[in-house]
Scaffold this motif. Structure first.
Motif, PDB file in Angstrom:
ATOM      1  N   THR A  79      38.377  31.134  31.676  1.00 56.16           N
ATOM      2  CA  THR A  79      36.912  31.141  31.762  1.00 56.16           C
ATOM      3  C   THR A  79      36.368  29.819  32.280  1.00 56.16           C
ATOM      4  O   THR A  79      35.428  29.790  33.085  1.00 56.16           O
ATOM      5  N   GLU A  80      36.973  28.728  31.871  1.00 59.30           N
ATOM      6  CA  GLU A  80      36.460  27.405  32.252  1.00 59.30           C
ATOM      7  C   GLU A  80      36.563  27.177  33.756  1.00 59.30           C
ATOM      8  O   GLU A  80      35.584  26.771  34.396  1.00 59.30           O
ATOM      9  N   VAL A  81      37.725  27.433  34.333  1.00 58.20           N
ATOM     10  CA  VAL A  81      37.886  27.176  35.765  1.00 58.20           C
ATOM     11  C   VAL A  81      37.046  28.158  36.581  1.00 58.20           C
ATOM     12  O   VAL A  81      36.485  27.801  37.620  1.00 58.20           O
ATOM     13  N   MET A  82      36.921  29.405  36.099  1.00 53.92           N
ATOM     14  CA  MET A  82      36.115  30.389  36.820  1.00 53.92           C
ATOM     15  C   MET A  82      34.647  29.995  36.810  1.00 53.92           C
ATOM     16  O   MET A  82      33.937  30.150  37.816  1.00 53.92           O
ATOM     17  N   GLN A  83      34.179  29.468  35.712  1.00 56.05           N
ATOM     18  CA  GLN A  83      32.787  29.029  35.632  1.00 56.05           C
ATOM     19  C   GLN A  83      32.537  27.875  36.586  1.00 56.05           C
ATOM     20  O   GLN A  83      31.497  27.817  37.262  1.00 56.05           O
TER      21      GLN A  83
END
Length: 418
Positions: free
Chosen positions: A335-339
């Motif tokens: 989720t972090e890298v996608m955000q």
């Protein structure tokens, strides 16, 4: 009458063409005695016929081998009709509520038969000049742009499919070259096609041609327009390419379509809303100072981008495990890298949109084709005052677009310029 080679139609020959074309004649119930045909092509390029009978109606659009508003001295390929019909069908499949249905396409005759958008549909630009509010406009345009741009990009397509589609639309090069000339070149040089409200804007037009910082920025945008095959864009998404009622929004005329930068569509639309804002003082009367309407335009600008941003991200999230090859799921797998990816992507798209919107504003004031928003202001001096405010804002936005962090900041800057 034979239609196996190109010939411009008139009202008489159009009836014969419809009779010979089942996909069109069936729409009219094969009844011709009471047909009413009206040529309404008030744009720059084509013939447009509205055909109304007792049992049905349709619109016929025929491309000419030259630019209609200039004449045969400026030739233009009829093949643009093929790309328009193809895009209407593609975008119509992706956003059926906001694109009129195509009934028939004839490549030889460069002719499209499509749904007639009956009254009270009017061109959005005319509604903006008249001061009419459209409660669903922002929502509808955000939905149309989100779907047509996302689903024709590498966020949804694999590279093989995308490159095939890009290759097909490279054939629309003449229309792209026209845009390159009138948006990214002519306003920044002496050109016989340029015009402005003279003598009031003589110095302003000269200042554009002598602004080195402006030229650096427009060069970057021209490069992006020519080189970045990001999505199947409409290519001419101004307020004259949208028809509206209080609860319907229909996007028309995508003959400039090709695989290009998403921000060109978003910016063209928002830039034309900004032009409409700056034109309002020229349409004010004693009974209506247009102040409330100007605020509605600003809300519409802000809502359009915010809704588009939200819907585009939602489509991305829903399809993150799909065939799109821009950001592979096994690499961008938390989720972090996608955000972070999405935030950077949308920030860049926002700034692209502001830049292209500014370029479209500038060209409508000191270039070849102007807009009714300003042209319908009868007093030259008053018109020039409105145009100068829009021009100064456009120049600032083009040069300083990267400083804006959100659309609300842009709206605040518009208010300060007014």
């Amino acid at each position: 009458m034979s239609f196996d080679e190109f010939k411009p139609l008139n009202e008489k020959s159009l009836i014969e063409y419809i009779k010979a074309t089942p996909a069109l004649s069936s729409r009219l119930g094969d009844k011709y005695d009471d047909l009413v045909i009206k040529e309404v092509g008030d744009g720059n390029l084509n013939f447009v016929f509205i055909v109304i009978g007792s049992t049905g109606s349709l619109v016929i659009k025929q491309a000419l081998p030259y630019i209609r508003c200039i004449g045969e001295s400026w030739p233009m390929t009829k093949e643009r009709a093929y790309f328009e019909a193809t895009t209407l069908r593609k975008h119509g499949a992706l956003s059926p509520d906001h694109v009129p249905e195509v009934y028939h396409f004839d490549r030889t005759m460069a002719l499209i038969g499509m749904r007639y958008l009956e009254p009270p549909h009017i061109i959005l630009r005319k509604g903006l000049v008249a001061g009419i509010q459209y409660p669903f406009l922002a929502e509808h345009m955000a939905d149309y742009m989100a779907k047509t741009l996302f689903f024709t990009s590498l966020l949804y397509h694999d590279t093989t499919e995308h490159k095939r589609a890009v290759t097909e639309f490279c054939g629309n090069v003449e229309l792209c070259r026209l845009t390159e000339q009138v948006v990214f070149s002519d306003p920044y040089r002496v050109s016989t096609f340029n015009r402005w409200t003279s003598p009031y804007l003589d110095d302003d037009a000269k200042a554009v041609r002598e602004d080195s910082a402006l030229k650096l920025e427009i060069a970057e945008l021209k490069s992006m327009f020519c080189e970045r095959a990001q999505a199947l864009i409409h290519g001419d998404l101004h307020t004259g390419s949208v028809m509206v009622t209080q609860d319907s929004t229909q996007v028309i005329d995508p003959e400039f379509s090709f695989y290009g930068p998403m921000g060109f569509d978003i910016g063209a639309y928002l830039g034309n809303l900004i032009l409409a804002f700056f034109a309002q003082d020229g349409h004010a009367t004693e009974g209506n100072d247009r102040k409330e309407y100007k605020q509605w335009i600003l809300r519409t600008i802000e809502q359009t981008w915010n809704m588009f941003n939200k819907r585009f991200i939602a489509l991305w999230d829903q399809n993150k495990d799909g065939p799109g090859e821009a950001f592979l799921a096994d690499i961008y797998n938390n989720t972090e890298v996608m955000q972070l990816v999405q935030e950077k992507y949308m920030r860049n798209l926002f700034h692209d949109s502001l830049g292209f919107g500014a370029a479209k504003m500038i060209r409508r004031i000191v270039g070849v084709a102007h807009v009714e928003d300003f042209e319908s202001i009868k007093d030259d001096k008053q018109r020039a005052v409105c145009e100068r405010k829009a021009l100064e804002f456009g120049k600032m936005l083009l040069k300083e677009r990267r400083k804006f962090k959100c659309i609300g900041e842009v709206v605040s800057a518009i208010q300060q310029q007014s």
